[in-house]
Motif scaffolding. Structure first.
Motif, PDB file in Angstrom:
ATOM      1  N   TRP A   1       0.844  -1.197   0.000  1.00 16.14           N
ATOM      2  CA  TRP A   1       0.000   0.000   0.000  1.00 16.14           C
ATOM      3  C   TRP A   1       0.881   1.249   0.000  1.00 16.14           C
ATOM      4  O   TRP A   1       0.603   2.233  -0.692  1.00 16.14           O
ATOM      5  N   GLY A   2       1.941   1.195   0.793  1.00 20.30           N
ATOM      6  CA  GLY A   2       2.845   2.335   0.860  1.00 20.30           C
ATOM      7  C   GLY A   2       3.574   2.576  -0.446  1.00 20.30           C
ATOM      8  O   GLY A   2       3.709   3.725  -0.898  1.00 20.30           O
ATOM      9  N   ILE A   3       4.063   1.512  -1.072  1.00 17.97           N
ATOM     10  CA  ILE A   3       4.756   1.655  -2.354  1.00 17.97           C
ATOM     11  C   ILE A   3       3.867   2.362  -3.365  1.00 17.97           C
ATOM     12  O   ILE A   3       4.274   3.347  -4.003  1.00 17.97           O
ATOM     13  N   TYR A   4       2.665   1.863  -3.525  1.00 21.73           N
ATOM     14  CA  TYR A   4       1.756   2.408  -4.538  1.00 21.73           C
ATOM     15  C   TYR A   4       1.313   3.824  -4.168  1.00 21.73           C
ATOM     16  O   TYR A   4       1.317   4.736  -5.006  1.00 21.73           O
ATOM     17  N   GLY A   5       0.961   4.020  -2.899  1.00 24.43           N
ATOM     18  CA  GLY A   5       0.459   5.319  -2.476  1.00 24.43           C
ATOM     19  C   GLY A   5       1.490   6.433  -2.590  1.00 24.43           C
ATOM     20  O   GLY A   5       1.176   7.544  -3.050  1.00 24.43           O
ATOM     21  N   PHE A   6       2.725   6.177  -2.190  1.00 29.89           N
ATOM     22  CA  PHE A   6       3.747   7.215  -2.295  1.00 29.89           C
ATOM     23  C   PHE A   6       4.185   7.428  -3.737  1.00 29.89           C
ATOM     24  O   PHE A   6       4.568   8.540  -4.112  1.00 29.89           O
ATOM     25  N   ALA A   7       4.102   6.376  -4.566  1.00 25.67           N
ATOM     26  CA  ALA A   7       4.434   6.548  -5.985  1.00 25.67           C
ATOM     27  C   ALA A   7       3.463   7.525  -6.644  1.00 25.67           C
ATOM     28  O   ALA A   7       3.890   8.489  -7.299  1.00 25.67           O
ATOM     29  N   PHE A   8       2.163   7.311  -6.487  1.00 23.24           N
ATOM     30  CA  PHE A   8       1.251   8.244  -7.159  1.00 23.24           C
ATOM     31  C   PHE A   8       1.187   9.584  -6.448  1.00 23.24           C
ATOM     32  O   PHE A   8       0.833  10.600  -7.057  1.00 23.24           O
ATOM     33  N   SER A   9       1.551   9.631  -5.164  1.00 20.92           N
ATOM     34  CA  SER A   9       1.639  10.928  -4.493  1.00 20.92           C
ATOM     35  C   SER A   9       2.754  11.771  -5.115  1.00 20.92           C
ATOM     36  O   SER A   9       2.621  12.988  -5.262  1.00 20.92           O
ATOM     37  N   TYR A  10       3.843  11.118  -5.480  1.00 23.17           N
ATOM     38  CA  TYR A  10       4.889  11.834  -6.225  1.00 23.17           C
ATOM     39  C   TYR A  10       4.378  12.254  -7.597  1.00 23.17           C
ATOM     40  O   TYR A  10       4.608  13.384  -8.045  1.00 23.17           O
ATOM     41  N   ARG A  11       3.682  11.353  -8.273  1.00 24.34           N
ATOM     42  CA  ARG A  11       3.136  11.682  -9.584  1.00 24.34           C
ATOM     43  C   ARG A  11       2.260  12.918  -9.531  1.00 24.34           C
ATOM     44  O   ARG A  11       2.294  13.769 -10.428  1.00 24.34           O
ATOM     45  N   GLU A  12       1.474  13.063  -8.483  1.00 25.34           N
ATOM     46  CA  GLU A  12       0.525  14.170  -8.379  1.00 25.34           C
ATOM     47  C   GLU A  12       1.153  15.452  -7.852  1.00 25.34           C
ATOM     48  O   GLU A  12       0.618  16.539  -8.083  1.00 25.34           O
ATOM     49  N   THR A  13       2.250  15.342  -7.139  1.00 23.93           N
ATOM     50  CA  THR A  13       2.832  16.530  -6.489  1.00 23.93           C
ATOM     51  C   THR A  13       4.206  16.905  -6.998  1.00 23.93           C
ATOM     52  O   THR A  13       4.621  18.071  -6.845  1.00 23.93           O
ATOM     53  N   GLY A  14       4.940  15.950  -7.553  1.00 24.43           N
ATOM     54  CA  GLY A  14       6.313  16.208  -7.951  1.00 24.43           C
ATOM     55  C   GLY A  14       7.281  16.289  -6.785  1.00 24.43           C
ATOM     56  O   GLY A  14       8.437  16.691  -6.960  1.00 24.43           O
ATOM     57  N   ARG A  15       6.841  15.892  -5.599  1.00 20.27           N
ATOM     58  CA  ARG A  15       7.693  16.007  -4.419  1.00 20.27           C
ATOM     59  C   ARG A  15       8.700  14.865  -4.363  1.00 20.27           C
ATOM     60  O   ARG A  15       8.335  13.693  -4.304  1.00 20.27           O
ATOM     61  N   GLU A  16       9.964  15.239  -4.359  1.00 22.37           N
ATOM     62  CA  GLU A  16      11.040  14.264  -4.408  1.00 22.37           C
ATOM     63  C   GLU A  16      11.049  13.362  -3.182  1.00 22.37           C
ATOM     64  O   GLU A  16      11.416  12.175  -3.274  1.00 22.37           O
ATOM     65  N   ASP A  17      10.638  13.893  -2.013  1.00 27.81           N
ATOM     66  CA  ASP A  17      10.652  13.050  -0.820  1.00 27.81           C
ATOM     67  C   ASP A  17       9.630  11.923  -0.917  1.00 27.81           C
ATOM     68  O   ASP A  17       9.858  10.821  -0.413  1.00 27.81           O
ATOM     69  N   PHE A  18       8.508  12.175  -1.584  1.00 32.60           N
ATOM     70  CA  PHE A  18       7.533  11.098  -1.800  1.00 32.60           C
ATOM     71  C   PHE A  18       8.115  10.035  -2.736  1.00 32.60           C
ATOM     72  O   PHE A  18       7.934   8.828  -2.522  1.00 32.60           O
ATOM     73  N   LEU A  19       8.824  10.473  -3.776  1.00 30.26           N
ATOM     74  CA  LEU A  19       9.438   9.521  -4.703  1.00 30.26           C
ATOM     75  C   LEU A  19      10.482   8.681  -3.989  1.00 30.26           C
ATOM     76  O   LEU A  19      10.519   7.447  -4.147  1.00 30.26           O
ATOM     77  N   GLN A  20      11.333   9.314  -3.212  1.00 30.42           N
ATOM     78  CA  GLN A  20      12.379   8.575  -2.511  1.00 30.42           C
ATOM     79  C   GLN A  20      11.774   7.587  -1.509  1.00 30.42           C
ATOM     80  O   GLN A  20      12.310   6.492  -1.310  1.00 30.42           O
ATOM     81  N   THR A  21      10.670   7.966  -0.897  1.00 30.08           N
ATOM     82  CA  THR A  21       9.998   7.041   0.023  1.00 30.08           C
ATOM     83  C   THR A  21       9.474   5.825  -0.725  1.00 30.08           C
ATOM     84  O   THR A  21       9.643   4.679  -0.280  1.00 30.08           O
ATOM     85  N   ALA A  22       8.848   6.047  -1.885  1.00 29.85           N
ATOM     86  CA  ALA A  22       8.363   4.922  -2.692  1.00 29.85           C
ATOM     87  C   ALA A  22       9.514   4.015  -3.108  1.00 29.85           C
ATOM     88  O   ALA A  22       9.390   2.781  -3.082  1.00 29.85           O
ATOM     89  N   ILE A  23      10.639   4.598  -3.470  1.00 35.51           N
ATOM     90  CA  ILE A  23      11.813   3.822  -3.871  1.00 35.51           C
ATOM     91  C   ILE A  23      12.317   2.985  -2.705  1.00 35.51           C
ATOM     92  O   ILE A  23      12.581   1.779  -2.844  1.00 35.51           O
ATOM     93  N   LYS A  24      12.466   3.608  -1.546  1.00 33.18           N
ATOM     94  CA  LYS A  24      13.009   2.902  -0.378  1.00 33.18           C
ATOM     95  C   LYS A  24      12.060   1.799   0.089  1.00 33.18           C
ATOM     96  O   LYS A  24      12.506   0.712   0.488  1.00 33.18           O
ATOM     97  N   LEU A  25      10.757   2.058   0.066  1.00 33.41           N
ATOM     98  CA  LEU A  25       9.796   1.023   0.439  1.00 33.41           C
ATOM     99  C   LEU A  25       9.854  -0.148  -0.538  1.00 33.41           C
ATOM    100  O   LEU A  25       9.762  -1.316  -0.139  1.00 33.41           O
ATOM    101  N   SER A  26       9.992   0.170  -1.828  1.00 35.97           N
ATOM    102  CA  SER A  26      10.076  -0.879  -2.848  1.00 35.97           C
ATOM    103  C   SER A  26      11.327  -1.723  -2.660  1.00 35.97           C
ATOM    104  O   SER A  26      11.273  -2.962  -2.718  1.00 35.97           O
ATOM    105  N   ASP A  27      12.463  -1.057  -2.457  1.00 38.42           N
ATOM    106  CA  ASP A  27      13.714  -1.793  -2.290  1.00 38.42           C
ATOM    107  C   ASP A  27      13.656  -2.709  -1.068  1.00 38.42           C
ATOM    108  O   ASP A  27      14.121  -3.852  -1.106  1.00 38.42           O
ATOM    109  N   LYS A  28      13.064  -2.206   0.006  1.00 36.94           N
ATOM    110  CA  LYS A  28      12.935  -3.014   1.218  1.00 36.94           C
ATOM    111  C   LYS A  28      12.087  -4.251   0.947  1.00 36.94           C
ATOM    112  O   LYS A  28      12.427  -5.367   1.367  1.00 36.94           O
ATOM    113  N   PHE A  29      10.984  -4.055   0.252  1.00 36.24           N
ATOM    114  CA  PHE A  29      10.080  -5.161  -0.068  1.00 36.24           C
ATOM    115  C   PHE A  29      10.788  -6.203  -0.933  1.00 36.24           C
ATOM    116  O   PHE A  29      10.718  -7.408  -0.661  1.00 36.24           O
TER     117      PHE A  29
END
Length: 401
Positions: A254-282
């Motif tokens: 849920w976190g991977i998907y939610g932070f990915a589209f949150s970056y898509r909608e906002t352009g916020r780099e911290d949301f993108l990095q969170t999606a990346i880190k959650l994905s890598d952990k998974f």
């Protein structure tokens, strides 16, 4: 749900350079069209026994073959209409469109009733959202905007998040990682005639979730408990996971998907990095067979149940992420991982085939309460169909580019 946007030329190059999978695996894996054809046929067959529009498939118990049904207020009510919309999208079968409209209509009441919990996004965006995307029905848009306003009433500006479960008084103000997915309804509404406040609420919710639900090691809490008067974070809780400090598989996705589209909608780099880190952990913690256990820290592993629904959500989130990252290596990494999940779910152990009415076997719902363990669950089918359609579009565009 999410409308997939991707830099196809750069993704195609990355995949060519790094390779998707072994030649043998590519040869053995069923094509996306083959799986979508068989899945759409199963959806048609299931419709034959589903006659009441305000009763929705949720799960199939062990040794049973037909869907067990729930009502409009169940958090899973929007997934079956969504499955029907996806089946219609693929097949262009007008009978499936009519069925999707029929099962979507009863959910209108969610948009105009007092908010009981955060699941309004799952209920309305998966049903009306797909319907509006495919038909442009202006009435659907009206209902979605009303649903977004209703969801926003659960927002507590002191905490900065939507109150996920008002029915659980043991947590004064609780926010669960699942709620990240429901932000997509707010983002959509803010761009389609709704208030700018809906965007601000979604951003604030993602910020606070990022700060408190994402642990320093980039695993996630299922639930964060907050003081509703001061906004102070009280503690993180497992709820549906094994332990408060364990890594619950579906929550991570849920976190991977939610932070990915949150970056898509906002352009916020911290949301993108969170999606990346959650994905890598998974991905780092996946077992050798590639299918996540329901919780990565269950001491019964390798005898713990798997969760196909987590793999399906992961596939959607990773396809989304692969279209957002700029680095070619990361594009290929996340695309390949998503495709791997789709191929695994399309394999003999996980496709239901003639076993029952569902598309997928082996999902886990709420393990701590012994609810829906190692059974088909409707949201697994929903995200599986979504992932298949996303992959089909990507591969078609790659082939023509």
């Amino acid at each position: 749900m999410g409308i997939f946007k991707i830099g196809l030329a750069s993704l195609s190059l990355a995949v060519v350079l790094l390779g998707c999978n072994s030649t043998k695996k590519e040869t053995e894996a069923p094509t996306v069209d083959k799986v979508l054809n068989s899945s759409t046929a199963k959806v048609r067959d299931a419709l034959n026994s589903l006659k009441t529009a305000d009763s929705f498939p949720r799960t199939i118990s062990q040794d049973h073959t037909k869907w067990e049904l729930v009502g409009v207020r169940d958090w899973c009510s929007g997934f079956w209409p969504g499955v029907l919309w996806y089946a219609y999208e693929y097949s262009e079968d007008e009978a499936l469109k009519e069925a999707a409209e029929k099962f979507t209509a009863p959910l209108e009441t969610i948009a105009y009733s007092p908010a009981m919990d955060h699941d309004i996004g799952f209920q309305v965006y998966c049903s009306y959202g797909n319907g509006y995307r495919l038909t442009g029905n202006p009435e659907y848009k009206k209902i979605m905007l009303a649903a977004a306003d209703t969801l926003a009433t659960l927002y507590n500006p002191i905490v900065g998040t939507i109150h996920s479960w008002p029915s659980k008084p043991q947590y004064p103000h609780n926010t669960i990682i699942d709620n990240m997915i429901n932000l997509e309804l707010l983002f959509w509404a803010s761009k389609n005639g709704g208030s700018k406040k809906l965007y601000d609420i979604a951003v604030s919710h993602a910020e606070v979730s990022m700060k408190y639900l994402v642990r320093p090691d980039y695993s996630t809490y299922h639930l964060g408990s907050f003081d509703d008067k001061t906004g102070a974070f009280i503690r993180g809780v497992a709820h549906q996971g094994y332990a408060d400090d364990s890594m619950w598989a579906r929550g991570q996705t849920w976190g991977i998907y939610g932070f990915a589209f949150s970056y898509r909608e906002t352009g916020r780099e911290d949301f993108l990095q969170t999606a990346i880190k959650l994905s890598d952990k998974f991905l780092e913690r996946l077992p050798e067979d590639g299918m996540p256990y329901w919780d990565f820290d269950d001491p019964k592993i390798p005898n713990a149940p798997k969760d196909a629904s987590a793999a399906a959500v992961a596939a959607c989130g990773l396809l989304e992420l692969s279209g957002l990252v700029k680095d070619a290596n990361l594009k290929a990494k996340y695309f390949n991982a998503a495709k791997g999940f789709i191929e695994l779910l399309s394999s003999e152990p996980y496709l239901s085939k003639d076993t029952n009415q569902a598309l997928l076997l082996h999902s886990t719902g709420h393990h701590p309460t012994n609810s829906e363990i190692d059974v088909p669950i409707i949201y697994a089918d929903y995200y599986f169909m979504e992932a298949l359609l996303k992959l089909k579009k990507i591969e078609e565009n790659m082939a023509s580019s």
